[in-house]
Structures are given as structure tokens and as C-alpha cells.
Enzyme design. Structure first.
Site, short mmCIF file in Angstrom:
data_model
loop_
_atom_site.label_atom_id
_atom_site.label_comp_id
_atom_site.label_asym_id
_atom_site.label_seq_id
_atom_site.Cartn_x
_atom_site.Cartn_y
_atom_site.Cartn_z
N ILE A 191 0.83 -1.20 0.00
CA ILE A 191 0.00 0.00 0.00
C ILE A 191 0.87 1.26 0.00
CG2 ILE A 191 -1.69 1.33 1.31
CD1 ILE A 191 -2.86 -1.04 -0.17
N SER A 213 11.89 0.58 7.07
CA SER A 213 11.40 -0.78 6.86
C SER A 213 12.51 -1.77 7.19
CB SER A 213 10.93 -0.98 5.42
OG SER A 213 10.46 -2.30 5.24
N ARG A 236 12.75 -4.79 6.17
CA ARG A 236 13.00 -5.73 5.07
C ARG A 236 13.08 -5.06 3.70
NH1 ARG A 236 9.79 -8.09 8.77
NH2 ARG A 236 7.91 -7.20 7.84
N LYS A 265 -5.04 3.37 8.65
CA LYS A 265 -6.00 2.60 9.42
C LYS A 265 -5.50 1.19 9.71
CE LYS A 265 -7.64 -0.29 6.09
NZ LYS A 265 -7.85 -1.74 6.14
N ASP A 272 -10.43 -6.01 8.82
CA ASP A 272 -9.43 -5.18 8.16
C ASP A 272 -10.06 -4.42 6.99
OD1 ASP A 272 -6.40 -4.58 7.57
OD2 ASP A 272 -7.23 -5.30 5.68
#
Length: 293
Positions: free
Chosen positions: A14, A36, A38, A76, A154
Site C-alpha cells: 500500500i 522498513s 526488510r 487505518k 481489516d
């Protein structure tokens, strides 16, 4: 006015598909760093393995922002728990920083005009059908099935973020059935009923086992006819016909974030999250067949 320097924490799909293009298309922001453990990050932009390393070793702007207050935009859901979000909101108020708990579905093209049209209508009943294929949208993602991963909520929280925005009166949960696979901790489907303060019935059908066409629909019956929002709020149909169609959601989030920062304001609405928490608190649990993807 100088651009707002921004770091993206969490470089998943996303972030790459929606957040980075939206930032690049907004002159109010300059993308200066990513975090991040990874993902390798973006060429030419500093990337850090943790937020701690960004703040300790990152570009001067990071430590300067930390010392002078850091503005935060939360995707969210806005936190792991409601209490955590409350604490963040209080901290933002104490330090005079902007905290934006953004619900991306509220920025779909049909949501604002739907809210305006419903403002003076008598709502008779509402139906929410949010059915999609988890194998398509979250392939192999084990975290969504763990406690806190929300399971089918979700995507379901997106529907609730729209409903709580467009309906003129607040509503609350009256009953829920959560269907949880025998080998998972979070539900794969849910049937919920709500009632507004005026007594309007609201039903919600969530399912992550949908195949073929996906369903992200909200139908509102009123004294002036039926309003429908399809494709997650992108297509609005009024009794007079379809008046809005597809538009990007994420650019609107960054336009709003910039306006909040420039205006020295915060925007934190936990209502959709509260309704999900109520479903877990009050819902009847039903075990269904194991699910593996």
C-alpha cells in the site's frame, strides 16, 4: 511556503502503490526517508531499518523535527488499541503537534456528496455488504489472522469509516456473529446489526471468502429514495442517477494532512475502530471450517 519533509514508516504494498505516488504528486511534501526492516527503500532516498535508527542517525531534519515536534499521519487502524490512540491524541495536544488518523475510504469520490445529500433526509434503513477474496488482497499474510490483525474487519473497518461519515446520526452495535476458522484467531466473516440513535436499523455483511466480483456496497433507503455507494465509495448513485465516479482516495489524505499541519490542528476519529472493538466485545463466536491460503 517550504515543503513539509516526510518519512514513510512501513514500506509495504500500500505504501508503494498509494502513499508514495500521492506524496510525489503533492507539492506540500518532500519524501526524505523511509523505514522498513526488510524493504530496501527507494533509490536516492535514505532508508532505515527501524524508527529508532531514523531518529538517531537519520538526516538532520529528522532530529530537528523530533526536537521541534513531529507531525504524524496514521493509516487505518490508527493504533493497536483504543487506549493507545487516546494516549497519542493527548500527547499531540500537549506538544502542539498534528496527529491525523486518516481513513482512506472517506476520501473516495462519492463519500462527501453522499454525506451532503443524506444530511436532511429521513433514513429508513441501511445495508452494508463488504465481501472480498482474502487470497487476492492478503495472500500469505499471517498477521491478519492473529489477535490485533482484525481478520475480516481489516476491510470491514473501511465500510464503517464511510458509514460513520455519511450517516447524519451516530449508531451502535446491537448484535454480532463472528465466524472464525478453526485454525485461526480472527474472523473470516461477520454478520452485524446496528441501530442509530433514531432507531434506524443498519445491517452489515462481511465475508472474506468471496470469489469472482468483489462487493463493497452501502445502500441507504430514505424518504426521498435510495442512495447507493458502490466500489468502496467510488461510485455514488442517487435517485436522479449516478453523479460521481472513480477518483483516487490517497491524494486526498495528503491534501488533508497538509492542511491540518498548516492550520496547527489534529484530526482523530476513532468511531470506526470503536465499533469494531464492540463487535469483538459483544459478538457471538462461531467456529467454521479451517482456512488456508
Amino acid at each position: 511556503m517550504a515543503a513539509i519533509k516526510i518519512a514513510v514508516v512501513g514500506m509495504g504494498k500500500i505504501a508503494r502503490d498509494q502513499h508514495l505516488p500521492s506524496i510525489a504528486g503533492n507539492a506540500d511534501f518532500e519524501f526524505v526517508a523511509s523505514v522498513s526492516p526488510r524493504d530496501p527503500g527507494v533509490d536516492g532516498v535514505a532508508n532505515f531499518k527501524s524508527l529508532e535508527s531514523l531518529l538517531a542517525d537519520g538526516p538532520a531534519i529528522a532530529s530537528m523535527a523530533l526536537a521541534k515536534r513531529v507531525h504524524v499521519f496514521l493509516e487505518k487502524p490508527p493504533g493497536a488499541t483504543l487506549a493507545e490512540v487516546d494516549a497519542l491524541e493527548a500527547q499531540a495536544a500537549e506538544t502542539g503537534t498534528t496527529l491525523f488518523a486518516g481513513w482512506h475510504s472517506r476520501f473516495a469520490a462519492g463519500v462527501a456528496p453522499a454525506k451532503a445529500w443524506l444530511a436532511d433526509r429521513q433514513i429508513q434503513r441501511v445495508s452494508i455488504v463488504w465481501r472480498e477474496d482474502v487470497r487476492v488482497w492478503h495472500p500469505g499474510q499471517a498477521w491478519i489472522w492473529e489477535p490485533g490483525g482484525l481478520g475480516v474487519f481489516d476491510p470491514g473497518i473501511n465500510a464503517l469509516s464511510i458509514a460513520t461519515e455519511i450517516l447524519p446520526q451516530p449508531f451502535f452495535l446491537t448484535a454480532a456473529t463472528l465466524s472464525t476458522p478453526a485454525n485461526r484467531a480472527a474472523p473470516i466473516a461477520a454478520d452485524l446489526t446496528f441501530r442509530s440513535a433514531a432507531g434506524t436499523p443498519i445491517t452489515m455483511d462481511l465475508d472474506w471468502r468471496q470469489t469472482g466480483p468483489q462487493s463493497w456496497d452501502i445502500t441507504v433507503e430514505t424518504d426521498a429514495g435510495t442512495l447507493s455507494l458502490a466500489k468502496g465509495g467510488a461510485v455514488l448513485t442517487l435517485p436522479s442517477g449516478t453523479v460521481h465516479n472513480y477518483d483516487e482516495e490517497y491524494p486526498g489524505l495528503y491534501t488533508r494532512f497538509a492542511a491540518l499541519i498548516r492550520g496547527g490542528q489534529s484530526e482523530v476519529d476513532t468511531t470506526p475502530f470503536t465499533l469494531v472493538a464492540d463487535a469483538f466485545l459483544r459478538g457471538t463466536r462461531k467456529s467454521v471450517e479451517a482456512f488456508d491460503d
